[in-house]
Design a protein around this motif. Structure first.
Motif, PDB file in Angstrom:
ATOM      1  N   PHE A   1      30.431  67.383  16.357  1.00 50.13           N
ATOM      2  CA  PHE A   1      31.539  66.450  16.243  1.00 50.13           C
ATOM      3  C   PHE A   1      31.053  65.008  16.218  1.00 50.13           C
ATOM      4  CE2 PHE A   1      32.988  70.310  18.305  1.00 50.13           C
ATOM      5  CZ  PHE A   1      34.073  70.661  17.511  1.00 50.13           C
ATOM      6  N   ASN A   2      31.535  64.273  15.227  1.00 55.93           N
ATOM      7  CA  ASN A   2      31.157  62.878  15.038  1.00 55.93           C
ATOM      8  C   ASN A   2      31.448  62.066  16.297  1.00 55.93           C
ATOM      9  OD1 ASN A   2      30.335  60.542  13.738  1.00 55.93           O
ATOM     10  ND2 ASN A   2      32.292  60.204  12.725  1.00 55.93           N
ATOM     11  N   PHE A   3      30.475  61.227  16.690  1.00 55.06           N
ATOM     12  CA  PHE A   3      30.630  60.454  17.921  1.00 55.06           C
ATOM     13  C   PHE A   3      31.859  59.555  17.872  1.00 55.06           C
ATOM     14  CE2 PHE A   3      25.716  60.534  18.205  1.00 55.06           C
ATOM     15  CZ  PHE A   3      25.753  61.765  18.850  1.00 55.06           C
TER      16      PHE A   3
ATOM     17  N   LEU B   1      24.541  62.214  11.193  1.00 61.63           N
ATOM     18  CA  LEU B   1      23.304  62.979  11.361  1.00 61.63           C
ATOM     19  C   LEU B   1      22.120  62.079  11.711  1.00 61.63           C
ATOM     20  CD1 LEU B   1      23.556  65.593   8.453  1.00 61.63           C
ATOM     21  CD2 LEU B   1      23.814  66.020  10.906  1.00 61.63           C
ATOM     22  N   VAL B   2      22.012  60.943  11.031  1.00 64.96           N
ATOM     23  CA  VAL B   2      20.835  60.091  11.277  1.00 64.96           C
ATOM     24  C   VAL B   2      20.928  59.372  12.622  1.00 64.96           C
ATOM     25  CG1 VAL B   2      20.345  59.809   8.829  1.00 64.96           C
ATOM     26  CG2 VAL B   2      21.787  58.129   9.980  1.00 64.96           C
ATOM     27  N   ARG B   3      22.118  59.345  13.234  1.00 61.41           N
ATOM     28  CA  ARG B   3      22.267  58.744  14.569  1.00 61.41           C
ATOM     29  C   ARG B   3      21.833  59.689  15.689  1.00 61.41           C
ATOM     30  NH1 ARG B   3      28.309  56.661  15.158  1.00 61.41           N
ATOM     31  NH2 ARG B   3      27.540  56.170  17.252  1.00 61.41           N
ATOM     32  N   LEU B   4      21.767  60.979  15.379  1.00 62.45           N
ATOM     33  CA  LEU B   4      21.550  61.971  16.428  1.00 62.45           C
ATOM     34  C   LEU B   4      20.266  61.733  17.202  1.00 62.45           C
ATOM     35  CD1 LEU B   4      22.683  65.293  14.695  1.00 62.45           C
ATOM     36  CD2 LEU B   4      23.791  64.117  16.591  1.00 62.45           C
TER      37      LEU B   4
ATOM     38  N   TRP C   1      17.442  66.270  16.186  1.00 57.17           N
ATOM     39  CA  TRP C   1      17.358  65.324  15.074  1.00 57.17           C
ATOM     40  C   TRP C   1      18.416  65.684  14.030  1.00 57.17           C
ATOM     41  CZ3 TRP C   1      11.684  64.082  13.172  1.00 57.17           C
ATOM     42  CH2 TRP C   1      10.987  63.443  14.211  1.00 57.17           C
ATOM     43  N   GLY C   2      18.726  64.718  13.199  1.00 51.56           N
ATOM     44  CA  GLY C   2      19.509  64.962  11.999  1.00 51.56           C
ATOM     45  C   GLY C   2      18.801  64.299  10.836  1.00 51.56           C
TER      46      GLY C   2
END
Length: 877
Positions: free
Chosen positions: A782-784, A831-834, A852-853
């Motif tokens: 789920f998106n932050f 994804l790249v924020r993960l 990771w994303g």
């Protein structure tokens, strides 16, 4: 030459997925029933109109506007009408003429537009546009109306034609249209195209009647160049050259039933044949219907399944109604035992009896339940246009929990305009065919259309992260199908007649409610992977979607507070001139001056607040939960205390603002704040804490049912070992790093798997364990920011062993076709924020877990960006 719809489609592809959605003004959503109008295709339907009205370069000028919404049955055409009424009201329209072919649809639409107590009412309880409260009123004509209201005349197309051509007191007349701009709204608009398709399979008398109706409509439309005709239908016959040519530059949105079904907004349709007498087939059907009711009750859903018994003639319907009532009154355990013991019983019915047995429901108890639930008072016959008004209300409120009808007996009265979501079974009580030259006949096409109407999805969900109005159980575990799958299906019960069933399937494919091909694929975990310790005791880390109650908001948005909000005052300048007199340039000196809102005084601010319904304290607290009072909102520097306005106007006036000027300025700023708060409102957020779940509980064997409508990705549903595309062909059976027996994904997904195969040796040189898993609705993250759910296509597990500690990496990867790169951009950003923002509670001294994303993988457009990030995994030192 491109059609209007094709031009608008091209603009969407060029401008990205929000090109139209971003143009929809907030007041549309604010004035529709809460949560309504927010499906992506509905937002696009609104946005296309706004774009066409304001920006479309080729919109005809000086002539009436005529547009068609060609949208699937059940997609919410009436809701789109309601939103466009609000938009056109804001654009200055006050008079709306709604007309349709059927009185039944008029009564239903009146309920949608006028009755706040109806559960199908489409507007919010109070409609506010600007600082004005607006009523929706039914009127007989437009001669003496309130210019602050939305005034609607409701009429059948036949009644409208009669009223206009044989005028009488208090009815609408041609004079009503002479000096007023009107919005005409035509539902089931295919009924006014008779003149366009002259001679095509229509009787001469009917042709003469309907031709005159069509002429009447266009006489009204052309009475004023500012008039608007909005047509809505699910069944425009665009295969007819005359119809296609007429609407080529008028179809503003084409959302057919095929797309509606693919997007998951309809039930799936199953056909159940039985070589049995009519009552025996009916008995099978009510057993299945009762199973659905039990499943809903088990999952704490108050949903009552309804059956339609469809006859060919009124006499046949009346006779079967009597037979059914008598049969139910005399129902015995032996009757149900006879069905249960039938060796040719369809598996779905066999499963029903197994369910009853497993849940300790004896056949004796089942018979008693059926006698009660399908007693005469819970059955309704609707066989003619003259049926009572009460019956019409009853069949249009079958979803209401106080409506106890379980069975409807009808001929053709329910084919058009019947919006019943809890219809799960249709029983065809005749066995005729009318195919010609192998093509479905008119009757079969009509039955397919009825099935399409019945296939509207009945909304339910078990958890907040599930979509309410879309199917959820298409994919099943190999061991079992989710019991609620049955509650996402419509069954059409027919006599055993293979030739008819073939024709029906063809008709269902033509209208789009059934895919041309269903590929069933068994997806199995490799036995070797199931035996690994990683699968048996390993973890998959996932976050959660939580309701966001705004508890961390203690002020207005800082950017809003720190900005000077520009307000322009009208000059009030007027000047009379003589025709043809040469005019000199008029110069009006304007200046700008900045004020704090607090400078205008509490009384002015409070008066402005009281003009806007949004600022009722209880409503404001939904957005600003830490606010303690309206007084704090006015005085505190966290709210209005530091908000500035830059007022533009005549120099002398802006220095000496009147009380009305101040009030006008504050109202405009408050409207901006309301829009900002509502657009920033987030109901959910994704947690940054990822919790461990046993991998073996989340990932199991699956059965995939892949629908192919002829325009899906060519590779979807084809195994990577069997594809004829040599660039993608890869035998995964001996690849221990790929956990399933096959990859049935799209071409882009197959490109990714091939890429992993190319670098697998480098990965294995760095890591002791490497596993790639394709996610077939096994899990969501789920998106932050807003809690939006996504199902990453792949997860790559990497395990690196060190002397004292093992490092576990879980990498989410999403291959993406070029047409989706922009549309799904939010997923890539998430994804790249993960890597930087995820949190894991490290409970093990000897293990370290990291998530990771990756950036999107796209073979043509994005491969270098993906490889750059992926190489950090290969060379971690």
């Amino acid at each position: 030459m491109q059609s209007l719809n094709q031009v608008l489609e091209a603009a969407l592809q060029f401008g990205g997925p929000d090109f139209y959605k971003s143009r929809v003004p907030d007041f549309i959503y604010q004035n529709l029933r809460e949560g309504f109008g927010k499906r992506p295709y509905q937002q696009e339907a609104f946005g296309r109109f706004v774009y066409y009205w304001n920006e479309f370069f080729n919109r005809p000028k000086g002539v009436p506007t005529q547009l068609l919404y060609h949208m699937a049955t059940g997609s919410g055409k009436t809701l789109i009408m309601a939103g466009l009424i609000l938009y056109l009201y804001e654009r200055g329209y006050r008079n709306f003429l709604f007309f349709v072919n059927s009185t039944n649809i008029i009564e239903k639409t009146k309920d949608n537009f006028l009755n706040p107590n109806s559960f199908k009412y489409l507007f919010s309880n109070r409609i506010q546009i600007g600082d004005k409260y607006v009523r929706v009123r039914e009127v007989d004509n437009f001669s003496s109306i309130n210019q602050d209201d939305i005034n609607i005349v409701f009429s059948t197309i036949q009644g409208l034609h009669w009223d206009l051509n044989t005028p009488k007191e208090n009815s609408v007349t041609y004079e009503d249209f002479a000096d007023k701009k009107i919005v005409l709204i035509s539902d089931e608009a295919h009924h006014i195209n008779a003149e366009t398709k002259k001679g095509n399979d229509i009787g001469q008398l009917e042709l003469l009647e309907i031709t005159s109706w069509e002429q009447t409509v266009f006489k009204i439309l052309n009475a004023n160049p500012d008039n608007v005709l909005l047509e809505f239908t699910a069944t425009a016959d665009l295969t007819q050259p005359e119809i296609e040519n007429k609407y080529r530059n008028r179809i503003i949105f084409d959302y057919p039933l095929k797309e509606f079904r693919k997007d998951g907004y309809s039930k799936e349709v199953k056909v159940l044949q039985a070589d049995l007498p009519e009552f025996q087939r009916a008995l099978q059907c009510i057993v299945l219907s009762q199973l659905r009711r039990k499943i809903f009750e088990k999952n704490r859903k108050i949903i009552k399944p309804v059956i339609l018994f469809k006859s060919r003639t009124i006499k046949e319907s009346e006779n079967f109604f009597i037979e059914f009532i008598q049969g139910i009154k005399n129902l015995k355990t032996e009757d149900l035992e006879k069905i249960r013991s039938n060796t040719t019983l369809d598996p779905v019915l066999r499963n029903a009896f197994q369910y009853f047995k497993k849940n300790n429901i004896s056949l004796s108890n089942l018979a008693s339940e059926l006698k009660e639930d399908f007693s005469e008072e819970k059955c309704i016959s609707v066989n003619s246009q003259s049926e009572s008004e009460q019956k019409q209300i009853s069949i249009n409120t079958l979803e209401d929990e106080h409506n106890e009808y379980r069975a409807v007996f009808a001929v053709d009265q329910l084919n058009e305009g019947w919006d019943v979501l809890n219809l799960f079974d249709i029983v065809r009580l005749y066995n005729t065919r009318d195919a010609k030259a192998g093509k479905p006949g008119r009757t079969t096409m009509s039955e397919a259309q009825l099935i399409g109407r019945g296939a509207r999805y009945c909304p339910f969900r078990l958890s907040e992260d599930q979509p309410l109005y879309q199917r959820k159980y298409d994919i099943r575990n190999d061991e079992e199908e989710h019991e609620l799958k049955l509650c996402e299906e419509l069954y059409y019960h027919s006599a055993y007649n293979p030739r008819y069933i073939d024709e029906l399937h063809t008709a269902l494919e033509e209208i789009g409610i059934k895919a041309k091909e269903i590929r069933q694929r068994h997806l199995k975990l490799k036995p070797g992977f199931k035996e690994t310790e990683f699968y048996k005791v390993g973890f998959l880390f996932l976050n959660e979607q939580n309701k966001y109650n705004h508890e961390d908001i203690f002020s207005l948005n800082k950017t809003f507070i720190e900005s000077a909000h520009k307000i322009s005052l009208a000059t009030g300048f007027t000047k009379a001139t003589i025709a043809f007199e040469t005019q000199g340039k008029i110069s009006i000196s304007r200046k700008q001056k900045e004020y704090f809102i607090r400078d205008f005084g509490c009384n002015i601010i409070l008066k402005a607040i009281n003009k806007l319904e949004f600022y009722q304290f209880a409503d404001l607290k939904k957005y600003l939960p830490n606010l303690t009072s309206i007084s704090e909102f006015i005085r505190s520097n966290n709210y209005l205390g530091e908000v500035k306005v830059e007022i533009d106007g005549p120099e002398e006036r802006i220095i000496n603002l009147t009380q009305q000027d101040k009030l006008e300025a504050v109202v405009q700023v408050l409207e901006k704040i309301a829009t900002t708060l509502q657009s920033d409102k987030v109901d959910f957020k994704g947690t940054k804490l990822f919790k461990p779940y046993m991998l073996k509980d989340k990932v199991k064997d699956k059965i995939l049912e892949i629908a192919n409508d002829g325009n899906t990705d060519k590779e979807y549903g084809i195994g990577q070992a069997e594809t004829t595309n040599q660039e993608l062909n890869l035998d995964l059976s001996d690849k221990d790093w790929y956990v399933f027996n096959e990859n049935y994904g799209t071409s882009e997904e197959k490109y990714l798997v091939r890429y992993i195969n190319m670098v697998i040796d480098k990965l294995k040189a760095e890591y002791e364990q490497v596993f790639l898993l394709r996610n077939e609705r096994n899990f969501k993250i789920f998106n932050f920011d807003d809690g939006m759910a996504m199902e990453p296509d792949f997860v790559l597990f990497l395990v690196q062993e060190h002397l004292k500690k093992s490092f576990y990496y879980q990498i989410f990867i999403e291959p993406k076709g070029m047409h989706l790169l922009k549309q799904d951009e939010w997923k890539e950003k998430f994804l790249v924020r993960l890597k930087a923002e995820h949190k894991i509670e490290q409970l093990w001294d000897d293990r370290q877990y990291t998530i990771w994303g990756m950036p999107f993988y796209n073979e043509v457009e994005r491969k270098p960006e993906f490889e750059k990030e992926f190489n950090k995994l290969i060379s971690k030192d």
